[in-house]
Design a protein around this motif. Structure first.
Motif, mmCIF file in Angstrom:
data_model
loop_
_atom_site.group_PDB
_atom_site.id
_atom_site.type_symbol
_atom_site.label_atom_id
_atom_site.label_comp_id
_atom_site.label_asym_id
_atom_site.label_seq_id
_atom_site.Cartn_x
_atom_site.Cartn_y
_atom_site.Cartn_z
ATOM 1 N N GLN A 124 -10.977 -3.837 17.414
ATOM 2 C CA GLN A 124 -11.978 -2.465 17.426
ATOM 3 C C GLN A 124 -13.549 -3.426 17.353
ATOM 4 O O GLN A 124 -14.033 -2.634 16.451
ATOM 5 N N ASP A 159 -16.786 -4.419 16.611
ATOM 6 C CA ASP A 159 -17.922 -3.389 17.772
ATOM 7 C C ASP A 159 -19.214 -4.724 18.148
ATOM 8 O O ASP A 159 -20.346 -5.009 19.092
ATOM 9 N N ASN A 171 -12.468 -5.423 22.756
ATOM 10 C CA ASN A 171 -13.478 -5.240 24.109
ATOM 11 C C ASN A 171 -13.822 -6.426 24.733
ATOM 12 O O ASN A 171 -14.181 -7.274 24.026
#
Length: 162
Positions: A98, A100, A49
């Motif tokens: 991944q 977050d 991200n």
């Protein structure tokens, strides 16, 4: 401008893997070719991200570069095989896949889905390991793939199995 940035940041992921492989001569890890490696790196990048200020793909490349520099030492060259050094580079690249951006305590307090899924281990590490199992295998339909993972994914899986 991009070349100047490259010099400041060091070599990219593909260059580090290529240089590591080149230390044992061409073909030391058959099938780890440029196209497959670049596809694998794109798939890994897709799982990060980049809206996060820290646990993003740029951070992964920085960790991989730090590992690469450590692996250039005589001690590392003598103690680790080319396969082990390559596996370490791949692990560094994938270590926060991944993520977050939240820490494990926040997941515990909020009783998030991630917390429920990985109650017996660290949440972020569990999510990253689950994603690493999907990268390059064709099981993640949303991830971009020019060749379905190919030899680079197989090499990563083999390195992880050791």
């Amino acid at each position: 401008h991009q070349q100047q940035q490259q010099q400041q940041q060091g070599p990219g992921p593909h260059s580090m893997l290529q240089q590591q492989q080149g230390q044992q001569g061409p073909g030391s890890w058959p099938g780890l070719d440029r196209e497959d490696t670049e596809t694998f790196i794109r798939q890994v990048a897709w799982h990060y991200n980049d809206d996060l200020p820290y646990h993003n793909f740029a951070h992964a490349c920085q960790v991989m570069h730090s590992c690469f520099l450590l692996l250039q030492t005589r001690a590392a060259q003598a103690a680790l095989s080319v396969e082990d050094r390559t596996a370490l580079l791949l692990a560094a690249l994938c270590h926060d896949v991944q993520h977050d951006g939240l820490n494990n305590e926040l997941h515990r307090q909020a009783q998030t889905d991630l917390w429920a899924r990985f109650t017996q281990q660290q949440q972020q590490e569990g999510a990253g390991q689950a994603a690493e199992g999907q990268v390059g295998t064709g099981t993640d339909d949303a991830a971009p793939s020019a060749s379905g993972g190919g030899a680079a994914a197989g090499a990563a899986a083999a390195a992880g199995a050791q």
